[in-house]
Design an enzyme around this catalytic site. Structure first.
Site, PDB file in Angstrom:
ATOM      1  N   SER A 219       0.836  -1.193   0.000  1.00 40.20           N
ATOM      2  CA  SER A 219       0.000   0.000   0.000  1.00 40.20           C
ATOM      3  C   SER A 219       0.878   1.252   0.000  1.00 40.20           C
ATOM      4  O   SER A 219       1.704   1.422  -0.900  1.00 40.20           O
ATOM      5  CB  SER A 219      -0.956  -0.047   1.187  1.00 40.20           C
ATOM      6  OG  SER A 219      -1.982   0.907   1.058  1.00 40.20           O
TER       7      SER A 219
ATOM      8  N   GLU B  36      -9.377  -5.231  -4.319  1.00 38.18           N
ATOM      9  CA  GLU B  36      -8.664  -4.277  -3.479  1.00 38.18           C
ATOM     10  C   GLU B  36      -9.595  -3.396  -2.636  1.00 38.18           C
ATOM     11  O   GLU B  36      -9.477  -3.345  -1.414  1.00 38.18           O
ATOM     12  CB  GLU B  36      -7.770  -3.381  -4.348  1.00 38.18           C
ATOM     13  CG  GLU B  36      -6.559  -4.068  -4.955  1.00 38.18           C
ATOM     14  CD  GLU B  36      -5.389  -4.176  -3.982  1.00 38.18           C
ATOM     15  OE1 GLU B  36      -5.539  -3.767  -2.822  1.00 38.18           O
ATOM     16  OE2 GLU B  36      -4.337  -4.676  -4.397  1.00 38.18           O
TER      17      GLU B  36
ATOM     18  N   HIS C  28      -7.778  -5.569  -0.179  1.00 35.20           N
ATOM     19  CA  HIS C  28      -6.553  -4.845   0.138  1.00 35.20           C
ATOM     20  C   HIS C  28      -6.031  -5.285   1.500  1.00 35.20           C
ATOM     21  O   HIS C  28      -6.792  -5.507   2.446  1.00 35.20           O
ATOM     22  CB  HIS C  28      -6.848  -3.346   0.151  1.00 35.20           C
ATOM     23  CG  HIS C  28      -5.642  -2.479   0.275  1.00 35.20           C
ATOM     24  ND1 HIS C  28      -4.697  -2.384  -0.719  1.00 35.20           N
ATOM     25  CD2 HIS C  28      -5.220  -1.650   1.270  1.00 35.20           C
ATOM     26  CE1 HIS C  28      -3.749  -1.540  -0.351  1.00 35.20           C
ATOM     27  NE2 HIS C  28      -4.033  -1.086   0.858  1.00 35.20           N
TER      28      HIS C  28
END
Length: 494
Positions: free
Chosen positions: A179, A306, A402
Site C-alpha cells: 500500500s 482491493e 486490500h
C-alpha cells in the site's frame, strides 16, 4: 551485542532469531530539524538497549483500532529494527520492510510485522519508521518535499553501512512494502538519492496517486486553516504535531468539500509523494519507462478485490447507490471511453460491484500493472502476481481485499489480519502464505521467485489462490480500458 558505526546495541534472542529494536538511523526531526531532511544520528557511548521499539511518528489511531496509550514523545521517530539468524554470517540476503497506512498511519512496531519467520528462513529482516502526514509529506514553503521518502533513503543508507554487522550482505538488499509502503518503494525506484541502495524491490498493491506541488500546497493550506495557523514554515514549525494530526484528520474527513482537488477529493488520504522535480523528479511510471531502475529486479502485484476492504470497514457494503457508482465512474474512468467503457466491459456489474471495480482499478490494480509494464518495457526483469484467495474471516465479506497479502506473507494476523483471516485461519490458507513468503525469500536471495518474467507480449502472472497457478494476467478487461492512461501527478482542477 553488535557494534554499529554509531555505537553498540544490545538485543535479545526471541523465536529463533536475534532481535534489535529501536535503533536510530537519524536524529529526532524536531526543533531546528523539524520539516528538514533527516540528519545522521548522534553516536553514543556505552551500550544502547535495543529491546524496545522506538515511538511511532505522530498520527491518529487507525480507524477501528484502539488508541495507543499516551506517553512522552521525544521525537525519536526515525528508528529501525533488525531480526537476524546469525550476526556473524555477513552473506545473508536482506529484506527491508516499509509499512503501509495511507501515508497517515502505521509504524514498524505494528503487530503483524514480526520478522521472525524471515530470519528463521535465513534472511536478515529490517523494518523502519518514516514521517507521516504533515511531518512527512505536506508541501511546506522553505522545507524539502517528500521528507517521508528521504527518511526511507536514510534507513537504506543505514542498512548499507551497518547490515553486514548483523549478518547481512549489503550488496543483496530487497525493499518490500504494501500500500503506501509500496508507494514509497515506487518513488524510491525513481529517485536519484536511492540509486544503488537496493538490488531488488517487492511492491504490493501500489497506489496510483502522486501529487503536483500545487495540489500538495493547496492541501497544506487547508490543513493549516483547520489548525488555525498560517501555512508557512515558521508557523507550522511552532505548531504541536498532535494539533496538526487533528487538523489533517479533519480535512481527510471532508475531502469532498474541495472540488478543486479533483479525483483526490474522493480518496481516503490527503497525502501522497509529491513530484517536486528534485527529491522525486518524475512520476514513478514515467521514470521506470525511461529505464532509470532497469538494473533493479521488480516483483509487484495486487489483490483482486482491493477496494472491498474500505467498503466493508466503512459499513457501506450493500449500500452503494447508482449515484455513488456514477460519481466514481465520472471521476476515475479513463479516456477515451470513460464511464461508457466500463459499462460495456462489465455489463453485469451492479452499482456496488462497479463502484468497487473502478476504485480498485484507479487506486491499486492498474497502477500496479502499469508499474510492471513500464519496468518490463524498459528492459527490467519484472515479475507480476495477483492474489485471488478470499479472506476466510468475518463471513467472507472481504473477498481478496486490500492488505490481505500482509498476514499471508508474514504468517501473523496482527490486529487487522484477525478480522480478515481469523485467529486460526484454515490450513490451506496458511499454506498459501507459506508459499508466498518462500517465493518472496527466493526472489530476495537470487532474483527468481519461481515463475517466468512478465513481458508486454507474454503477460505471465503468478495467481495466488488456494490452488496457485501461473496464467496470463487475469484482469484483461480493465487492462484494456486503462492501456492509454498515464499515472502522472494529480493537479488542481478548475
Amino acid at each position: 551485542m553488535v557494534h554499529t558505526k554509531d555505537g553498540q546495541v544490545r538485543g535479545s534472542v526471541e523465536n529463533g532469531a536475534v532481535v534489535f529494536r529501536g535503533i536510530p538511523f537519524a536524529k529526532p526531526p524536531v526543533g531546528a530539524l523539524r520539516f528538514q531532511a533527516p540528519a545522521p544520528p548522534e553516536p553514543w557511548e556505552g551500550v544502547r538497549d535495543a529491546t524496545a521499539f522506538g515511538p511511532r511518528a505522530p498520527q491518529a489511531p487507525f480507524p477501528g483500532m484502539p488508541a495507543e496509550p499516551a506517553s512522552e514523545d521525544t521525537g525519536d521517530w526515525l528508528t529501525l529494527n533488525v531480526w537476524t539468524p546469525d550476526v556473524a554470517a555477513k552473506t545473508l540476503p536482506v529484506l527491508v520492510w516499509i509499512h503501509g497506512g495511507a501515508y497517515l498511519f502505521g509504524s514498524a512496531a505494528d503487530d503483524g510485522y514480526d520478522g521472525s519467520r524471515f530470519a528463521r528462513a535465513g534472511a536478515v529482516f529490517v523494518s523502519c519508521n518514516y514521517r507521516l502526514g504533515v511531518e512527512g509529506f505536506a508541501q511546506i514553503p522553505g522545507a524539502p518535499a517528500n521528507r517521508g521518502l528521504l527518511d526511507a533513503v536514510a534507513a537504506l543508507r543505514w542498512v548499507r553501512d551497518n547490515v553486514e554487522r548483523f549478518g547481512g550482505d549489503p550488496a543483496n538488499v530487497t525493499v518490500f512494502g504494501e500500500s503506501a509502503g509500496a508507494g514509497v518503494i515506487s518513488a524510491l525506484l525513481a529517485m536519484d538519492q536511492a540509486s544503488g541502495l537496493f538490488r531488488r524491490a517487492v511492491a504490493q498493491s501500489v497506489p496510483g496517486t502522486v501529487f503536483s506541488p500545487g495540489l500538495a500546497a493547496d492541501i497544506t493550506d487547508a490543513i493549516a486553516a483547520a489548525a488555525g495557523v498560517a501555512p508557512s514554515f515558521e508557523a507550522l514549525t511552532q505548531t504541536d504535531p498532535v494539533r496538526l494530526v487533528a487538523a489533517q484528520q479533519s480535512v481527510a474527513a471532508r475531502m469532498r468539500e474541495f472540488p478543486r482537488w479533483g479525483a483526490v477529493r474522493l480518496s481516503d488520504t490527503p497525502f501522497s509523494p509529491v513530484v517536486d522535480g528534485e527529491v522525486l523528479p518524475r512520476a514513478p511510471w514515467r521514470a521506470l519507462l525511461s529505464g532509470v531502475a532497469r538494473d533493479v529486479e521488480l516483483l509487484t502485484g495486487h489483490n483482486r478485490d482491493e477496494y472491498r476492504l474500505f467498503i466493508a470497514m466503512s459499513g457501506r457494503a450493500g449500500n452503494i447507490t447508482e449515484a455513488d457508482a456514477a460519481t466514481v465512474l465520472d471521476a476515475f474512468a479513463p479516456a477515451p471511453d470513460g464511464a461508457a467503457g466500463y459499462r460495456k466491459a462489465y455489463p453485469g456489474a451492479d452499482a456496488g460491484q462497479m463502484f468497487e471495480l473502478v476504485f480498485s482499478d484507479w487506486l491499486f490494480r492498474m497502477p500496479t500493472l502499469h508499474l510492471a509494464q513500464a519496468h518490463a518495457a524498459s528492459g527490467g526483469r519484472t515479475f507480476l502476481y495477483e492474489l485471488r484467495a478470499e479472506a476466510p474471516g468475518s463471513g467472507g465479506v472481504f473477498g481478496a481485499c486490500h492488505a490481505l497479502d500482509v498476514p499471508l506473507v508474514f504468517g501473523d494476523p496482527g490486529s487487522l489480519g484477525v478480522a480478515l483471516i481469523g485467529d486460526q485461519p484454515p490450513e490451506e490458507f496458511r499454506a498459501l502464505g507459506d508459499l508466498m513468503r518462500s517465493e518472496w525469500l527466493r526472489f530476495a536471495e537470487c532474483g527468481e521467485p519461481g515463475w517466468p518474467v512478465y513481458g508486454t507480449e507474454r503477460r505471465t502472472t503468478r495467481v495466488y489462490d488456494l490452488q496457485p497457478d501461473i496464467a496470463p494476467y487475469p484482469e484483461e478487461a480493465s487492462m484494456h480500458l486503462w492501456e492509454r492512461h498515464q499515472f502522472d501527478a494529480l493537479d488542481l482542477v478548475g
